[in-house]
Design a protein around this motif. Sequence first.
Motif, PDB file in Angstrom:
ATOM      1  N   UNK A  51       0.836  -1.195   0.000  1.00  0.00           N
ATOM      2  CA  UNK A  51       0.000   0.000   0.000  1.00  0.00           C
ATOM      3  C   UNK A  51       0.875   1.250   0.000  1.00  0.00           C
ATOM      4  N   UNK A  52       0.498   2.205  -0.837  1.00  0.00           N
ATOM      5  CA  UNK A  52       1.313   3.402  -1.080  1.00  0.00           C
ATOM      6  C   UNK A  52       0.441   4.635  -0.906  1.00  0.00           C
ATOM      7  N   UNK A  53       0.969   5.642  -0.216  1.00  0.00           N
ATOM      8  CA  UNK A  53       0.192   6.869  -0.032  1.00  0.00           C
ATOM      9  C   UNK A  53       0.375   7.817  -1.207  1.00  0.00           C
ATOM     10  N   UNK A  54      -0.298   8.943  -1.148  1.00  0.00           N
ATOM     11  CA  UNK A  54      -0.288   9.895  -2.257  1.00  0.00           C
ATOM     12  C   UNK A  54       1.080  10.529  -2.472  1.00  0.00           C
ATOM     13  N   UNK A  55       1.966  10.433  -1.475  1.00  0.00           N
ATOM     14  CA  UNK A  55       3.321  10.967  -1.607  1.00  0.00           C
ATOM     15  C   UNK A  55       4.298   9.934  -2.154  1.00  0.00           C
ATOM     16  N   UNK A  56       3.802   8.745  -2.480  1.00  0.00           N
ATOM     17  CA  UNK A  56       4.648   7.724  -3.082  1.00  0.00           C
ATOM     18  C   UNK A  56       5.416   6.877  -2.095  1.00  0.00           C
ATOM     19  N   UNK A  57       5.047   6.924  -0.826  1.00  0.00           N
ATOM     20  CA  UNK A  57       5.736   6.114   0.186  1.00  0.00           C
ATOM     21  C   UNK A  57       4.857   4.949   0.630  1.00  0.00           C
ATOM     22  N   UNK A  58       5.534   3.870   1.018  1.00  0.00           N
ATOM     23  CA  UNK A  58       4.843   2.656   1.435  1.00  0.00           C
ATOM     24  C   UNK A  58       4.291   2.831   2.848  1.00  0.00           C
ATOM     25  N   UNK A  59       3.005   2.529   3.009  1.00  0.00           N
ATOM     26  CA  UNK A  59       2.359   2.664   4.316  1.00  0.00           C
ATOM     27  C   UNK A  59       2.178   1.327   5.017  1.00  0.00           C
ATOM     28  N   UNK A  60       2.007   0.250   4.241  1.00  0.00           N
ATOM     29  CA  UNK A  60       1.855  -1.071   4.849  1.00  0.00           C
ATOM     30  C   UNK A  60       2.046  -2.134   3.782  1.00  0.00           C
ATOM     31  N   UNK A  61       2.316  -3.351   4.244  1.00  0.00           N
ATOM     32  CA  UNK A  61       2.449  -4.503   3.359  1.00  0.00           C
ATOM     33  C   UNK A  61       1.603  -5.623   3.949  1.00  0.00           C
ATOM     34  N   UNK A  62       0.688  -6.161   3.137  1.00  0.00           N
ATOM     35  CA  UNK A  62      -0.248  -7.165   3.630  1.00  0.00           C
ATOM     36  C   UNK A  62      -0.301  -8.361   2.684  1.00  0.00           C
ATOM     37  N   UNK A  63      -1.156  -9.320   3.001  1.00  0.00           N
ATOM     38  CA  UNK A  63      -1.374 -10.503   2.167  1.00  0.00           C
ATOM     39  C   UNK A  63      -2.500 -10.179   1.190  1.00  0.00           C
ATOM     40  N   UNK A  64      -2.198 -10.191  -0.086  1.00  0.00           N
ATOM     41  CA  UNK A  64      -3.192  -9.813  -1.093  1.00  0.00           C
ATOM     42  C   UNK A  64      -4.371 -10.767  -1.135  1.00  0.00           C
ATOM     43  N   UNK A  65      -4.224 -11.975  -0.586  1.00  0.00           N
ATOM     44  CA  UNK A  65      -5.313 -12.949  -0.608  1.00  0.00           C
ATOM     45  C   UNK A  65      -6.381 -12.648   0.432  1.00  0.00           C
ATOM     46  N   UNK A  66      -6.035 -11.849   1.433  1.00  0.00           N
ATOM     47  CA  UNK A  66      -6.983 -11.602   2.517  1.00  0.00           C
ATOM     48  C   UNK A  66      -7.326 -10.136   2.721  1.00  0.00           C
TER      49      UNK A  66
END
Length: 433
Positions: free
Chosen positions: A52-67
């Motif tokens: 997940x990336x915010x409007x400033x182009x930085x990563x906010x979180x990383x999750x499991x795309x299946x859930x």
Amino acid sequence: MGHSLYFLRNAGVFAIALAAVSAPVSAQNSVITADKMIDVLTGKAVDYPAVFVDADGRITSIADARTVKWGSDVKHINLSGKTILPGLIDMHVHLDGPADIGGYRGLEFTDSFWGMTAVGSAQAMLKAGFTTVRNVGSDNRNDIGLKQAIENGYATGPRIVPAGYALGATGGHCDSTFLPPSLEKSGKEEGIADSEDELRYQVRRQRKYGAEVIKVCATGGVFSRNTEPGQQQLSERELRVIADEAHQWGLRVAAHAHGGDGIKAAIKAGIDTIEHASLVDDEGIKLAAARPRPVWFSMDIFNTDYTQSEGAKNGVLEDNLRKDREVAQIQRDNFRKAHKAGVKMVFASDAGVMPHALVGGQFKVMVEYGMTPLEAIQAATRNAAQALGRDKDVGAIAVGRFADIIAVDGDPLANVRELESVDAVVKGGKIVN
């Protein structure tokens, strides 16, 4: 004078107008999904990441795309079937140096030509998956101008860490050595210094005009004239002045150093990265591995394939090709020795000596000479970010860092040659290729 005063009085109006033109129309959060992600910090592969990336182009979180779920207001960048990695970092490039123009052929072109070619070189590197590059020396501060153009939306390319003019001694590798005295400029070339005070001034001058790293030539070089790679050209004391001054200003220093004595002097002086390190001896390797303040070897062990096959056709002088032949295999063997001894290493291609689009070919040579695929990838991501002092911004797919991400079809941990042909490039959360 009248025009200057008019501009100063109206500078605020111009700035507001420019901001209105260049401001983004809209900003949007996004999510990047793929089948697999290489986490260069842990060395592990992660299945089905959702970044997940915010409007400033930085990563906010990383999750499991299946859930995990996301709303319709989030832009989805679907890289299904691909493996994603952090955007690559090349620590030694010359964006304003076309590889197919060598020797005296450069005199065919006007001064501004080189800056124009840098735009295409930057695009080629970005397309090849290099989202950050360190440009270690350019004439006319072409690297600084290009960085500004990219950041303000006038050009497309990677994030650039520029050096401006490289520093060196009169008659040394960083000086102009191809012309007779009657055709030289009056006075010294920019960056050239012959005393500690002059070197200190040059550090301050390059920083003043936009340098974010200081490049210095500690030894002779391959593609200059009247210098030999093993020849030391600045003393340890002079190199220490440069390092101390740069560090005081918060800058790091890269030392062009082929020869063993120059390499050891640079390490002892506190230089941060040793460029080429071709003729390093066992003592130099031990110094590098043991130094408390990290020092990184930045060794370009691929480009000789291009220079030896295409150099003569491009106009490179035979004397330069001779030096290239003499150091090539020694450098590769020393890369293996340095890596085995635990020296910290980063990816460095010397793009400009070879075409910028081809630099991904170096990964296979790094593996051939001792690295695992993961180690070669880490040299161009995690390690490079640490050596830059930018490990909060780039070099990993991690929360808080820029969403600079590349994608390939296969598994680069099994076949590092996947990185020779990158399938997608994301910079700051936006697809650029």
